[in-house]
Write a protein that holds these residues in place. Sequence first.
Motif, PDB file in Angstrom:
ATOM      1  N   UNK A 124     -15.968 -11.855   1.677  1.00 35.51           N
ATOM      2  CA  UNK A 124     -16.316 -11.127   0.463  1.00 35.51           C
ATOM      3  C   UNK A 124     -15.170 -10.286  -0.065  1.00 35.51           C
ATOM      4  N   UNK A 125     -13.947 -10.581   0.380  1.00 29.75           N
ATOM      5  CA  UNK A 125     -12.753  -9.812  -0.014  1.00 29.75           C
ATOM      6  C   UNK A 125     -12.287 -10.269  -1.388  1.00 29.75           C
ATOM      7  N   UNK A 126     -11.999  -9.341  -2.279  1.00 27.07           N
ATOM      8  CA  UNK A 126     -11.538  -9.706  -3.616  1.00 27.07           C
ATOM      9  C   UNK A 126     -10.111  -9.232  -3.893  1.00 27.07           C
ATOM     10  N   UNK A 127      -9.371  -8.900  -2.852  1.00 24.72           N
ATOM     11  CA  UNK A 127      -7.976  -8.467  -2.949  1.00 24.72           C
ATOM     12  C   UNK A 127      -7.814  -7.304  -3.939  1.00 24.72           C
ATOM     13  N   UNK A 128      -8.286  -6.118  -3.592  1.00 24.23           N
ATOM     14  CA  UNK A 128      -8.051  -4.958  -4.457  1.00 24.23           C
ATOM     15  C   UNK A 128      -6.564  -4.786  -4.741  1.00 24.23           C
ATOM     16  N   UNK A 129      -6.237  -4.243  -5.885  1.00 24.57           N
ATOM     17  CA  UNK A 129      -4.836  -4.043  -6.246  1.00 24.57           C
ATOM     18  C   UNK A 129      -4.133  -3.223  -5.165  1.00 24.57           C
ATOM     19  N   UNK A 130      -2.972  -3.716  -4.738  1.00 25.83           N
ATOM     20  CA  UNK A 130      -2.214  -3.048  -3.686  1.00 25.83           C
ATOM     21  C   UNK A 130      -2.493  -3.580  -2.300  1.00 25.83           C
ATOM     22  N   UNK A 131      -3.560  -4.373  -2.151  1.00 21.48           N
ATOM     23  CA  UNK A 131      -3.853  -4.978  -0.861  1.00 21.48           C
ATOM     24  C   UNK A 131      -3.252  -6.375  -0.812  1.00 21.48           C
ATOM     25  N   UNK A 169       0.826  -1.218   0.000  1.00 27.07           N
ATOM     26  CA  UNK A 169       0.000   0.000   0.000  1.00 27.07           C
ATOM     27  C   UNK A 169       0.856   1.262   0.000  1.00 27.07           C
ATOM     28  N   UNK A 170       0.393   2.258  -0.738  1.00 28.77           N
ATOM     29  CA  UNK A 170       1.122   3.522  -0.842  1.00 28.77           C
ATOM     30  C   UNK A 170       0.176   4.651  -0.454  1.00 28.77           C
ATOM     31  N   UNK A 171       0.035   4.868   0.869  1.00 24.77           N
ATOM     32  CA  UNK A 171      -0.981   5.776   1.404  1.00 24.77           C
ATOM     33  C   UNK A 171      -2.352   5.349   0.902  1.00 24.77           C
ATOM     34  N   UNK A 172      -2.651   4.060   1.077  1.00 23.43           N
ATOM     35  CA  UNK A 172      -3.960   3.529   0.687  1.00 23.43           C
ATOM     36  C   UNK A 172      -4.977   3.930   1.744  1.00 23.43           C
ATOM     37  N   UNK A 173      -6.083   4.513   1.272  1.00 24.84           N
ATOM     38  CA  UNK A 173      -7.114   5.007   2.195  1.00 24.84           C
ATOM     39  C   UNK A 173      -8.471   4.951   1.507  1.00 24.84           C
ATOM     40  N   UNK A 174      -9.500   4.421   2.167  1.00 20.50           N
ATOM     41  CA  UNK A 174      -9.434   3.668   3.414  1.00 20.50           C
ATOM     42  C   UNK A 174      -8.633   2.377   3.258  1.00 20.50           C
ATOM     43  N   UNK A 175      -8.283   1.789   4.381  1.00 20.31           N
ATOM     44  CA  UNK A 175      -7.438   0.607   4.370  1.00 20.31           C
ATOM     45  C   UNK A 175      -8.041  -0.491   3.511  1.00 20.31           C
ATOM     46  N   UNK A 223      -1.752  -7.355   4.915  1.00 23.58           N
ATOM     47  CA  UNK A 223      -2.214  -6.033   5.343  1.00 23.58           C
ATOM     48  C   UNK A 223      -3.718  -5.962   5.579  1.00 23.58           C
ATOM     49  N   UNK A 224      -4.426  -7.020   5.254  1.00 20.21           N
ATOM     50  CA  UNK A 224      -5.816  -7.112   5.663  1.00 20.21           C
ATOM     51  C   UNK A 224      -6.821  -6.590   4.659  1.00 20.21           C
ATOM     52  N   UNK A 225      -8.097  -6.821   4.957  1.00 14.59           N
ATOM     53  CA  UNK A 225      -9.173  -6.456   4.042  1.00 14.59           C
ATOM     54  C   UNK A 225      -9.620  -5.020   4.212  1.00 14.59           C
ATOM     55  N   UNK A 226     -10.549  -4.628   3.354  1.00 12.04           N
ATOM     56  CA  UNK A 226     -11.160  -3.304   3.484  1.00 12.04           C
ATOM     57  C   UNK A 226     -11.894  -3.210   4.823  1.00 12.04           C
ATOM     58  N   UNK A 227     -11.827  -2.050   5.434  1.00 13.51           N
ATOM     59  CA  UNK A 227     -12.438  -1.878   6.749  1.00 13.51           C
ATOM     60  C   UNK A 227     -13.942  -2.081   6.711  1.00 13.51           C
ATOM     61  N   UNK A 228     -14.575  -1.777   5.582  1.00 15.65           N
ATOM     62  CA  UNK A 228     -16.035  -1.922   5.504  1.00 15.65           C
ATOM     63  C   UNK A 228     -16.480  -3.381   5.551  1.00 15.65           C
ATOM     64  N   UNK A 229     -15.545  -4.324   5.363  1.00 12.41           N
ATOM     65  CA  UNK A 229     -15.914  -5.735   5.337  1.00 12.41           C
ATOM     66  C   UNK A 229     -16.000  -6.364   6.724  1.00 12.41           C
ATOM     67  N   UNK A 230     -15.443  -5.693   7.731  1.00 10.90           N
ATOM     68  CA  UNK A 230     -15.440  -6.298   9.072  1.00 10.90           C
ATOM     69  C   UNK A 230     -16.850  -6.280   9.655  1.00 10.90           C
ATOM     70  N   UNK A 231     -17.234  -7.426  10.232  1.00  8.16           N
ATOM     71  CA  UNK A 231     -18.534  -7.556  10.900  1.00  8.16           C
ATOM     72  C   UNK A 231     -18.320  -8.141  12.294  1.00  8.16           C
ATOM     73  N   UNK A 232     -19.008  -7.572  13.282  1.00 12.09           N
ATOM     74  CA  UNK A 232     -18.926  -8.092  14.640  1.00 12.09           C
ATOM     75  C   UNK A 232     -19.771  -9.363  14.725  1.00 12.09           C
ATOM     76  N   UNK A 233     -19.134 -10.494  15.100  1.00 13.53           N
ATOM     77  CA  UNK A 233     -19.865 -11.760  15.167  1.00 13.53           C
ATOM     78  C   UNK A 233     -19.986 -12.281  16.600  1.00 13.53           C
ATOM     79  N   UNK A 234     -19.413 -11.581  17.552  1.00  9.66           N
ATOM     80  CA  UNK A 234     -19.549 -12.012  18.934  1.00  9.66           C
ATOM     81  C   UNK A 234     -18.920 -11.024  19.893  1.00  9.66           C
ATOM     82  N   UNK A 235     -19.473 -10.916  21.094  1.00 13.67           N
ATOM     83  CA  UNK A 235     -18.880 -10.087  22.146  1.00 13.67           C
ATOM     84  C   UNK A 235     -19.138 -10.754  23.490  1.00 13.67           C
TER      85      UNK A 235
END
Length: 902
Positions: free
Chosen positions: A588-595, A90-96, A599-611
């Motif tokens: 549902x991650x498709x490995x965007x170029x540069x990811x 990543x080169x200042x990739x935003x959002x992650x 370094x992990x997936x896009x932040x929008x993909x994270x879902x809380x599955x337990x607490x």
Amino acid sequence: MRPKRAATSRGLRPAFALIVLALLPCVAMRSARGAYHGPDNIDPLQTAGRGIFALKGEFVHNVGELQLNITNWGLIGSRPSLQAPYSDAPSAMWPAGSGVDYLWAAGLWIGALKNGIPAVTEGQYRTELVANGDDPLDTIYESHQGEPGGKHYPDNGEDDDGDGLVNEDPKNGVDDDGDGKIDEDFAAIGNQEFRCAMRDNTALIIELRPDHQPLDIQIVQESYQWENDAVDDFVGFQFTLSNIGVNPLSDVYVGLFADCDIGPRGTAGISDDDLPGFWRGGVLAKDGSLVPISVAYMYDADGDNGQSMGYIGLLFLNHPTDPLGEHAPKSVGITSFQQFSGQQPFDRGGDPTNDAEAYELLSRKEFDQFPTDAGKAADFRIMMSSGPFTPIDPGATLVFQMAMVVGPGLDGLQRNAAEAALTYYGAYFDRDANSNTGVKGRETKICQSTFGPPGPTNPIFSLFQDCVDSMDFSGPTPPVPIKPGDLDADGCIYINGDCPFEKARNALQCTLDGTGVDEGVLAGCTGVLGKEFNVAWLVGLAPPAPDLRLWETADRVHLFWNNISETTKDLRLQKIDFESYRIWRADGWNRPFGSSVANGPESRLWRLIGEYDKVDSFELRRILPSGLLFVQKLPLGPNTGLDPIHYVPWVLRPGSPEQQQYAELDALVTQIVAENPGLGPLQNIKVRYLDDLGHVSDYGKLYPALAQWSCCYTQLDTLFWNKKGVAFYEFIDRDVHNGIFYFHSVTATDFTADPVGATLVPIGPGLSGDPASNFKFSVPKSQAQTAEERAKYGANVYLVPNPATRSTLADFSELNPNASDPTGVRVEFRNLPRAQSTVRIFTLAGDLVIELAHDGTGGDGSLPWNLVSRNGQEIVSGIYLYSVQSDDPKFDRVVGRFVVVR
């Protein structure tokens, strides 16, 4: 046209100004950017063969929303368009993880007069700063707040090794304090810190850049990142410049150059539609004070159809100042902002082509006008600088801080830049436990002994600057000499050494003594309420994420972790404020170029599955319109308790085969723990027979019996942790499917507290760790078929998807291609034998397409294939045959077929 100015040298300043330059913590914000002649298309470091340069994109700030590649050879970013291993990072990739980069390359510029001749050392484009190629220890060192050896004030026990010194052994692989230990007492900052050292006069640089005139400097580069939502959109930098030569450096300027090519990676023409800009003003902070911001920025003129709506900015956070303005700027800020675009000559706004032109840009007291018309968008580069600082004598250092920030639009950039500044400003503490120091805005201690022999001619007695001990900001206050009677018994006095900073923050009440005053009234003040000691780069953090391990089985992912989050004290409160564990999944991650997986997936993909949390509550108090106090008791979370996820490892379960098998090891660990009470259980504390270099460790010498347990580190660590009170947890994610890509994370939360006595009283929910800070990648797999299952049920090897069409491949976790995976698609063989096997694939004509090895002895029954032949070519549509031959005679050869439609 660029008018050129002659470089000038400056005279020596009085001794007392030198001391102020070193002592005053003046803090403000400035920034800008610059550009340069064309980049190297071939990186000469690739052929250096030294093995210490970060050339693979392996050091990436990835715990926040701004993902940034860091190197130890001057480059910040990853030059995405080049065919280099690090260019995939990543080169200042935003959002992650989004695949949208905001930077091609950035680098530090240092300019100075050396023997009266201007010289400039660049981090980019020209690589003129590298680690010492002769020493394999000169690599990048990673750390994080809370790790062993990395304590700093206000941590209890900040003197990690108890030798009376604090942070005397920076993390660099060297025994800096000569005590026989390495990296045992340093200050770890943020959720992620990288540290490296670079020089501009190594043999490699001299060989690669024969036209380069070294300044003979060393740069220690430290970069920091945090995970909390409020502070995860920037990376902070601290640079320590040391003169390691024999000549003084005069008229020193420090700058940061950035070539910001903004847009989705892999999209043609993303560098041609950018615009630069510069903004200066005050941003209102949460506490009601102002944060002075001076930021140079770039943005995409058309936003790439909504994909590139961010602004990337560069700013100074701090550098030395001189109230007389003779040997440093009077206040923190930039002195030059330059922009570049097009293939123009230097005198028409093009890139500099030599040191003289580069130094002119660094030292020019000008701010380029920037276009605002989208029709003038182009491939811009920018450069910011500050100075002059002079002289920097041999052996002397210059320390300065910067930040790289991204935000949504200009307003978002300003807000995030202010958060970066507040993070650097940190907090003040009453370290000396003396309520008479750090009052009325006086935070800076100066002593008569520092300025020479005592007497009326000592400059300490007339040392003042604008607004010292005065809230009259209408103009300079007349010098009011310090009288000998003003000094304490040690000949020292506290003064308000940073009132220009307080003035910029609109802090007008700093002279109040704090008695009966709400702290909000003193917002922006330093040296109030008895707090004289500043800790920079300090923000409130959620409890550290626990150590995480995954175990993938058929349609299951088991998450295991320890309870380190429950045993770590809050840095500010110095008390434990743990509340809950949160379990996250991303799919549902498709490995965007540069990811990447690392370094992990896009932040929008994270879902809380337990607490799972402690059972507790807090009181919500409100004043009703009638004037009555309404008190409502609310749970802090779901109040599940931690028992549902409590896990006892098999090696600790009474009567289990594992406990019996490792009973002798258990006895040995019990002995080691009893005889070494100071031994800690956390992260890098390991009980091993051999150390990381393969030598017999100190514990190996004391306990030779450890040699026979080199096979079983997992069991050894588990037994060791258990003896030190570490507990374990397990969560089973059953909502997963074989062959699909998943990320899992476990983070911790705390509660907002009202300190009362020796305990913390919760007053509401607190901070939550970010899943990007503690994740693992997994692919659930089918179980390998045992010989008994084969005999009972017969062979059941199959391939998915079959047929392999464009739509079925896309449904089966299709990824964007990268350098190591040229297709991004895959099929998967399943139910393979629990043995060593060879899978061969043939065309219908009998030609061998590829041969794949599979080890199913550990229970893994899946084998992926990317549809690339042994010749490195993608296979075409058709019918293919496969055979599975095992080395275990209990498994007969299996033959099958599958269809590919491309």
